[in-house]
Design an enzyme around this catalytic site. Structure first.
Site, PDB file in Angstrom:
ATOM      1  CB  SER A 133      -0.875   0.013   1.252  1.00  0.00           C
ATOM      2  OG  SER A 133      -1.501   1.272   1.422  1.00  0.00           O
ATOM      3  CE1 TYR A 146      -3.909  -1.688   5.467  1.00  0.00           C
ATOM      4  CE2 TYR A 146      -3.449   0.598   4.888  1.00  0.00           C
ATOM      5  CZ  TYR A 146      -3.763  -0.693   4.513  1.00  0.00           C
ATOM      6  OH  TYR A 146      -3.910  -1.007   3.185  1.00  0.00           O
TER       7      TYR A 146
HETATM    8  C1  8X3 Z   1      -4.892   2.209   1.783  1.00  0.00           C
HETATM    9  C2  8X3 Z   1      -4.403   3.343   0.983  1.00  0.00           C
HETATM   10  O1  8X3 Z   1      -4.838   5.774   0.282  1.00  0.00           O
HETATM   11  O2  8X3 Z   1      -6.701   4.550   1.233  1.00  0.00           O
HETATM   12  O3  8X3 Z   1      -4.152   1.050   1.495  1.00  0.00           O
HETATM   13  O4  8X3 Z   1      -4.886   5.283   2.668  1.00  0.00           O
HETATM   14  S1  8X3 Z   1      -5.241   4.787   1.312  1.00  0.00           S
END
Ligand code: 8X3
Length: 247
Positions: A133, A146
């Site tokens: 991510s 996260y």
């Molecule tokens: C999540 C990415 O941009 O929604 O993995 O925070 S974001």
């Protein structure tokens, strides 16, 4: 077409995992789809006989071993480590420790266990695609655990490259930004209205977009390795660093 290839996709019953599984099936792959929701896996099995659903809680390491034992005679070429989640969106001191543990368990521990077992599977020209991510590349508020787990995924992928280069096993980390999947509903504990507002008046990645990227990756010549791909919707970019001022 990749006629005789076999893939494992974790978190295959929804979002990126489902779209990636469907794309692989249409490319001629046999897909072992791992997920908790057996009813959804069964539905996917009914749609395509090359899809084999395996109901599993990826937090259960013994169940992961059992799954790999069940496919030990089969050649596996591709692993897509897609399963992962965010739980809660609050400053770290207000986060529930239970949610913290679940994110570490699924985003990190299950991924490293699945990867280790995959490396022991039979199969030629192996390829590992990890779904990381942008949250692992940049720090932004309420993303503490996260973001930390995704930083692990992004960097673990690069480290795997270093370890696996002599074995000719390819590794790519795909690092998406804002995407419309069940991600926000899960993160916000089923507050559908709040989750909906995240996508209001803006662009976002669709699961099919990520499947399209995976499709391109698996079609590349075998002598190429894409180390990482950071992908965001056109309406998302980095903001300024926070500056806290006294009143
Ligand atoms: C999540 C990415 O941009 O929604 O993995 O925070 S974001």
């Amino acid at each position: 077409m990749n006629k005789s290839k076999t893939a494992i996709v974790t978190g295959s019953s929804s979002g990126f995992g489902k779209a990636i599984s469907e794309m692989l099936l249409s490319e001629g792959y046999k897909v072992y789809g791992l997920a908790r929701r057996v009813d959804r896996l069964k539905k996917m099995e009914r749609k395509n006989s090359n899809f084999v659903g395996y109901g599993i809680d990826l937090g259960d390491k013994v169940a992961i071993v059992k799954f790999f034992k069940s496919i030990k005679s089969i050649d596996i070429n591709l692993l897509v480590n897609n399963a992962g989640l965010a739980l809660g969106a609050a400053p770290y001191d207000q986060m529930s420790l239970e949610d913290t543990d679940t994110m570490i368990e699924i985003n990190i521990l299950s991924l490293v266990h699945v990867t280790r077992h995959f490396l022991k599977c039979k199969g030629e020209n192996k390829y590992i695609i990890n779904i990381g991510s942008v949250a692992g590349n940049y720090a932004y508020p309420n993303n503490n655990i996260y973001g930390g787990t995704k930083a692990f995924v992004n960097h673990f992928s690069r480290n795997l490259r270093s370890d696996l280069v002599s074995k000719n096993i390819r590794v790519t980390s795909i690092e998406p930004g804002l995407a419309k999947t069940e991600f926000s509903v899960v993160r916000l504990k089923n507050d559908k209205e709040k989750a909906k507002s995240i996508y209001k008046n803006t662009e976002y990645i669709r699961p099919k977009d990520i499947a399209l990227i995976v499709k391109d990756l698996i079609c590349l010549p075998l002598h190429l390795n894409i180390n990482s791909i950071e992908v965001v919707p056109t309406s998302q970019a980095c903001g300024p660093l926070l500056i806290q001022r006294s009143k």
